[in-house]
Design a protein around this motif. Structure first.
Motif, PDB file in Angstrom:
ATOM      1  N   GLY A 137       0.808  -1.204   0.000  1.00  0.00           N
ATOM      2  CA  GLY A 137       0.000   0.000   0.000  1.00  0.00           C
ATOM      3  C   GLY A 137       0.847   1.262   0.000  1.00  0.00           C
ATOM      4  O   GLY A 137       1.997   1.272  -0.400  1.00  0.00           O
ATOM      5  N   ILE A 138       0.245   2.356   0.479  1.00  0.00           N
ATOM      6  CA  ILE A 138       0.880   3.661   0.508  1.00  0.00           C
ATOM      7  C   ILE A 138       1.134   4.031   1.954  1.00  0.00           C
ATOM      8  O   ILE A 138       0.223   4.024   2.778  1.00  0.00           O
ATOM      9  CB  ILE A 138      -0.017   4.699  -0.188  1.00  0.00           C
ATOM     10  N   ALA A 139       2.378   4.358   2.265  1.00  0.00           N
ATOM     11  CA  ALA A 139       2.749   4.657   3.645  1.00  0.00           C
ATOM     12  C   ALA A 139       2.283   6.040   4.096  1.00  0.00           C
ATOM     13  O   ALA A 139       2.081   6.266   5.279  1.00  0.00           O
ATOM     14  CB  ALA A 139       4.262   4.534   3.817  1.00  0.00           C
ATOM     15  N   THR A 140       2.102   6.974   3.154  1.00  0.00           N
ATOM     16  CA  THR A 140       1.696   8.328   3.508  1.00  0.00           C
ATOM     17  C   THR A 140       0.265   8.321   4.030  1.00  0.00           C
ATOM     18  O   THR A 140      -0.607   7.691   3.445  1.00  0.00           O
ATOM     19  CB  THR A 140       1.764   9.253   2.274  1.00  0.00           C
ATOM     20  N   THR A 167      -8.478   9.302   2.006  1.00  0.00           N
ATOM     21  CA  THR A 167      -7.926   7.974   1.785  1.00  0.00           C
ATOM     22  C   THR A 167      -7.188   8.010   0.463  1.00  0.00           C
ATOM     23  O   THR A 167      -7.788   8.299  -0.580  1.00  0.00           O
ATOM     24  CB  THR A 167      -9.043   6.906   1.724  1.00  0.00           C
ATOM     25  N   ILE A 168      -5.910   7.760   0.474  1.00  0.00           N
ATOM     26  CA  ILE A 168      -5.081   7.842  -0.722  1.00  0.00           C
ATOM     27  C   ILE A 168      -5.205   6.537  -1.497  1.00  0.00           C
ATOM     28  O   ILE A 168      -4.969   5.461  -0.962  1.00  0.00           O
ATOM     29  CB  ILE A 168      -3.615   8.101  -0.347  1.00  0.00           C
ATOM     30  N   GLU A 169      -5.603   6.648  -2.764  1.00  0.00           N
ATOM     31  CA  GLU A 169      -5.706   5.473  -3.623  1.00  0.00           C
ATOM     32  C   GLU A 169      -4.421   5.239  -4.410  1.00  0.00           C
ATOM     33  O   GLU A 169      -4.003   4.112  -4.593  1.00  0.00           O
ATOM     34  CB  GLU A 169      -6.889   5.616  -4.581  1.00  0.00           C
ATOM     35  N   SER A 170      -3.839   6.314  -4.916  1.00  0.00           N
ATOM     36  CA  SER A 170      -2.563   6.175  -5.622  1.00  0.00           C
ATOM     37  C   SER A 170      -1.758   7.447  -5.438  1.00  0.00           C
ATOM     38  O   SER A 170      -2.298   8.541  -5.355  1.00  0.00           O
ATOM     39  CB  SER A 170      -2.765   5.881  -7.112  1.00  0.00           C
ATOM     40  N   GLU A 171      -0.441   7.265  -5.367  1.00  0.00           N
ATOM     41  CA  GLU A 171       0.477   8.367  -5.148  1.00  0.00           C
ATOM     42  C   GLU A 171       1.723   8.111  -5.988  1.00  0.00           C
ATOM     43  O   GLU A 171       2.325   7.053  -5.884  1.00  0.00           O
ATOM     44  CB  GLU A 171       0.842   8.437  -3.668  1.00  0.00           C
ATOM     45  N   THR A 172       2.075   9.083  -6.818  1.00  0.00           N
ATOM     46  CA  THR A 172       3.293   8.990  -7.606  1.00  0.00           C
ATOM     47  C   THR A 172       4.082  10.264  -7.389  1.00  0.00           C
ATOM     48  O   THR A 172       3.568  11.355  -7.611  1.00  0.00           O
ATOM     49  CB  THR A 172       2.983   8.822  -9.109  1.00  0.00           C
ATOM     50  N   ILE A 173       5.319  10.130  -6.956  1.00  0.00           N
ATOM     51  CA  ILE A 173       6.205  11.274  -6.762  1.00  0.00           C
ATOM     52  C   ILE A 173       7.428  11.044  -7.643  1.00  0.00           C
ATOM     53  O   ILE A 173       8.120  10.036  -7.515  1.00  0.00           O
ATOM     54  CB  ILE A 173       6.613  11.428  -5.284  1.00  0.00           C
ATOM     55  N   THR A 174       7.665  11.997  -8.555  1.00  0.00           N
ATOM     56  CA  THR A 174       8.762  11.885  -9.508  1.00  0.00           C
ATOM     57  C   THR A 174       9.726  13.050  -9.320  1.00  0.00           C
ATOM     58  O   THR A 174       9.299  14.200  -9.313  1.00  0.00           O
ATOM     59  CB  THR A 174       8.222  11.905 -10.956  1.00  0.00           C
ATOM     60  N   GLU A 175      11.002  12.753  -9.165  1.00  0.00           N
ATOM     61  CA  GLU A 175      12.020  13.786  -9.004  1.00  0.00           C
ATOM     62  C   GLU A 175      12.805  13.930 -10.312  1.00  0.00           C
ATOM     63  O   GLU A 175      13.232  12.934 -10.889  1.00  0.00           O
ATOM     64  CB  GLU A 175      12.971  13.426  -7.871  1.00  0.00           C
TER      65      GLU A 175
END
Length: 117
Positions: free
Chosen positions: A14-17, A23-31
């Motif tokens: 799942g998502i740790a945040t 309720t977070i369904e999807s999270e994408t962080i791009t650097e």
């Protein structure tokens, strides 16, 4: 008392945040590094110099819509997520018939931008 089976994995699911009210369904962080190229006398790139980093956030969540703060002095509005401010690119209601309200957020920040300090 539950016991952990010998075949259990230590992987995180799942998502740790976590965020209050959603309720977070999807999270994408791009650097992505922000660079300036250095050319030679014939304009061939000899190296790149990193001067900043852009962080893009793509988020799909349910619950209360995250509050946006209006930008000042011509800046974009911002939203705070996981304790960090991001400039909002788009924030849309993406619900479906007979389903919970859902939102899609696209935002970004820079390491050197004052809004994120």
């Amino acid at each position: 008392m539950a016991t952990t089976p010998a075949t259990a994995t230590a992987e995180e699911y799942g998502i740790a945040t976590t965020a209050t009210g959603i309720t977070i369904e999807s999270e994408t962080i791009t650097e992505s590094p922000q660079v300036e190229t250095v050319p030679d006398q014939k304009n061939a790139v000899t190296k790149e110099i990193k001067y900043d980093k852009r962080i893009d956030l793509k988020l799909t969540y349910r619950g209360t819509k995250l509050a946006e703060t209006a930008g000042q002095n011509g800046e974009n509005s911002t939203v705070t997520y996981n304790g960090v401010k991001y400039y909002v690119d788009s924030h849309e209601l993406a619900g479906s018939y007979n389903g919970l309200k859902r939102y899609n957020l696209s935002a970004h920040r820079f390491d050197n931008a004052p809004a994120q300090s």
